[in-house]
Design a protein around this motif. Sequence first.
Motif, short mmCIF file in Angstrom:
data_model
loop_
_atom_site.label_atom_id
_atom_site.label_comp_id
_atom_site.label_asym_id
_atom_site.label_seq_id
_atom_site.Cartn_x
_atom_site.Cartn_y
_atom_site.Cartn_z
N ARG A 222 -2.72 -11.30 2.60
CA ARG A 222 -2.24 -12.16 3.68
C ARG A 222 -2.32 -11.45 5.02
O ARG A 222 -2.31 -12.07 6.07
N ARG A 223 -2.33 -10.14 4.98
CA ARG A 223 -2.48 -9.28 6.14
C ARG A 223 -3.00 -7.94 5.62
O ARG A 223 -3.07 -7.73 4.41
N ILE A 224 -3.34 -7.04 6.53
CA ILE A 224 -3.87 -5.73 6.13
C ILE A 224 -3.05 -4.65 6.83
O ILE A 224 -3.00 -4.60 8.07
N GLY A 225 -2.43 -3.77 6.05
CA GLY A 225 -1.61 -2.71 6.61
C GLY A 225 -2.46 -1.56 7.15
O GLY A 225 -2.79 -0.63 6.41
N LEU A 226 -2.82 -1.65 8.42
CA LEU A 226 -3.63 -0.60 9.02
C LEU A 226 -2.80 0.61 9.44
O LEU A 226 -3.06 1.74 9.04
N VAL A 227 -1.77 0.37 10.24
CA VAL A 227 -1.00 1.48 10.82
C VAL A 227 -0.19 2.23 9.78
O VAL A 227 -0.09 3.45 9.81
N LYS A 228 0.37 1.53 8.80
CA LYS A 228 1.23 2.18 7.81
C LYS A 228 0.47 2.75 6.62
O LYS A 228 0.95 3.69 5.97
#
Length: 314
Positions: free
Chosen positions: A91-97
């Motif tokens: 549903r989203r992509i965790g780039l920063v974490k």
Amino acid sequence: MANDFSVLGRRSVVMALAALAIPFPKLHAAGGLTQLPLWPGQPPGGGGPQGTIVQDGSGAVSNISTPTLEVFLPQKPSGAAVLVAGGGGYRRIGLVKEAYPAAYWLAAQGITAFVLTYRLPGENWNAGPVVTLQDGQRAIRVMRANADRFGIDVNRIGVMGFSAGGHLCGMTAARSAFRSYEPIDAVDGLSARPNYAALIYPVVTVQPPFDTTNTRRSLVGDRPTSEASAAWSLQTHVGADCPSIFLVQADDDPIVSPQQSRILDEACRGAKIMVEYHRFAVGGHGFGIGNAEASVALWPSLCRHWLTSLSVMR
């Protein structure tokens, strides 16, 4: 991805790594972070979201109309390269974490990292959930096509995925021979098979009784057929052509049942695929790199030893 987002995302990660005392690699002055388009034009199948990419407060992104690869260049490239996919239930992509810290860690080991911003199944793509696998396969081919440019050994290209990104990387590894899209250029004549795969608290199966994840809802909906559930369950595709797998999960994971990793471990052993499974008692979900005080925080060191055993690290 807009330039201002890339700068803000990079600054946030640098500050986070500094606070966690994780080594931050120097980047080539001429290169730094380089962004590559995944497809020469519109992605296959048509459809997709409108407008620009959306970033939430955690640094996760959605509304992705143009999938990309963001290249993290080590100061002294070893020839190895890894495709990195953050999680987020498709549903989203965790780039920063997740993805960026992993990419910086890989670059610190001399490994060129390619962070994949992939299409999300629920964002009106005509091809449905297969768009994720299309992007995964194309990404490996684009990496091989750019091997000379980035000093990459085409036989030392791997994947590293977290949660739903682990599912995507696992499917990319196990289903490399599956034609998820029709070839569009010379790049598609290259192999889509990664040489190794590191899967960190991955979603493995969307079959009952482990069908409570957002990944399952994103891929097969609320009332999937048994055939659809099996088709999108990683363990059903593990066979002789699957590369070696490094697997990490905590037993107290509240999002992805720890039984999922055990299922994949058993599938690999049954298919005689080399698998290294690290099971930790405490760590929860989403610990990424450097985000846990428990012993699970040791997994990057274990991964480095595994890469050395495969002759990826030299």
